[in-house]
Design an enzyme around this catalytic site. Sequence first.
Site: not given
Ligand code: PMT
Length: 397
Positions: A208, A277, A287, A321, A335, A339
């Site tokens: 991403n 995810d 490849k 986040f 969330k 979580k």
């Molecule tokens: O890195 P930058 O370019 O500065 O951008 C910042 C950001 C946009 C990446 C940051 O601000 C942000 O939003 N990070 C979380 C991105 C994300 O994956 O969000 P999510 O809604 O998919 O995940 C929710 C939370 O679960 C997040 O804290 C994520 O780290 C965590 N997660 C998600 C999936 C997973 N398998 N394991 C996790 O721990």
Amino acid sequence: MTKKHVLIGVCGGVSAYKACDLVSKLSKLDYEIKVMMTENATKFVPPLIFESLSHNSVEVDLFDPNNQDPITHITLAHWADCVVLVPATANVIAKVVHGLADDLLTSTFLACTCKKIICPAMNTHMYENQVTQDNLARARQLGYQVFEPVVGHLACDDTGKGKLPDVQDIVEVINQAFAMPLMLKGKKVLITAGPTQEPLDPVRFLSNHSSGKQGYAIGEAAYQMGAQVTIVSGPTSLKASQGIQVIPVQTAQEMFEAVKENYQSADFIIMAAAVADYRPEVVAENKIKKSDENLTIHMVKNPDILAYVGEHKTHQIICGFAMETQDLDENAKAKCIKKNCDILIGNNLFTKGAGFQGDTNVVSLVTQESIQHWPKQTKAELGKKILQAMIEIEKRQ
Ligand code: PMT
């Protein structure tokens, strides 16, 4: 209360006269000020002005025959709680980031173990020169705070970046330096940052747009507040300050393993990484060749690292986040609860100035009970505010 000691290092630039105003303003606050100058700086402003404003003697010469102290640079370095170079010239910046110590100011700076702030001011072409930019990058890497110059009409008649910021803004930076470090002393902060890459075959991966900027900015703020900081980082070009432990990982599974090893001893956990995810169920050994058929990739779920930490938390304060493209507040709150986070920072990809790669973010701070909408701010500023919010939560527990 004993006054904090601020050591001002004045270098030979036109804006040296503004350092007089700085010393005057700081002396009226809760600081004791001492000034050291380079020989060149004394050609712009006589030391007597600084002596009058700071009520202390001004040091210029390492071998001043009138000085009773044979090791002034060490004495000054021990005395200082914070050293500020203002204006910092290209020459002095180059010297201090390479450990050169050929006069009193640079020797003292090298001997200082306190907080170091550099306020560059110079001709715009000198500032933008790659050599100066590399030196400033090294300064940041060494943990010095660089307070960048502003754009303006310069004394040399050029217009551009290189002007010393307002003196009042420098005062604020110094105030912040004293407000911050103590708050996380003795605390361990664990942060995830950046993207994950999920390999498909030896040459391709799914990922991403995360740059890691938000996570690293939180790490820098925590480090400046005195914490022991570990960043579990997906692939990024960013460099953390020396003193911050970075554990580089590629995949979500690797990030999970690194977090599992480190979360128990952490006091504050912030999950800013954009974790995939799903990952391809099979990573092809060679490849994947193009064929006439469409390609279907079967994906399997990755571990949810934040959910794991939320489930196993004992004393830790946890900040998640959420990156959303619709219904930010509702999704972020869901969330946060699911979580088991203490707080969750929601950002919407479609909001201008928010999300991936930029230097700013626009977020909602969500707890299990409340939602606050914060205005656009730099990722650095947001980093401090997130930590302050977490400290408040810890105090209430
Ligand atoms: O890195 P930058 O370019 O500065 O951008 C910042 C950001 C946009 C990446 C940051 O601000 C942000 O939003 N990070 C979380 C991105 C994300 O994956 O969000 P999510 O809604 O998919 O995940 C929710 C939370 O679960 C997040 O804290 C994520 O780290 C965590 N997660 C998600 C999936 C997973 N398998 N394991 C996790 O721990």
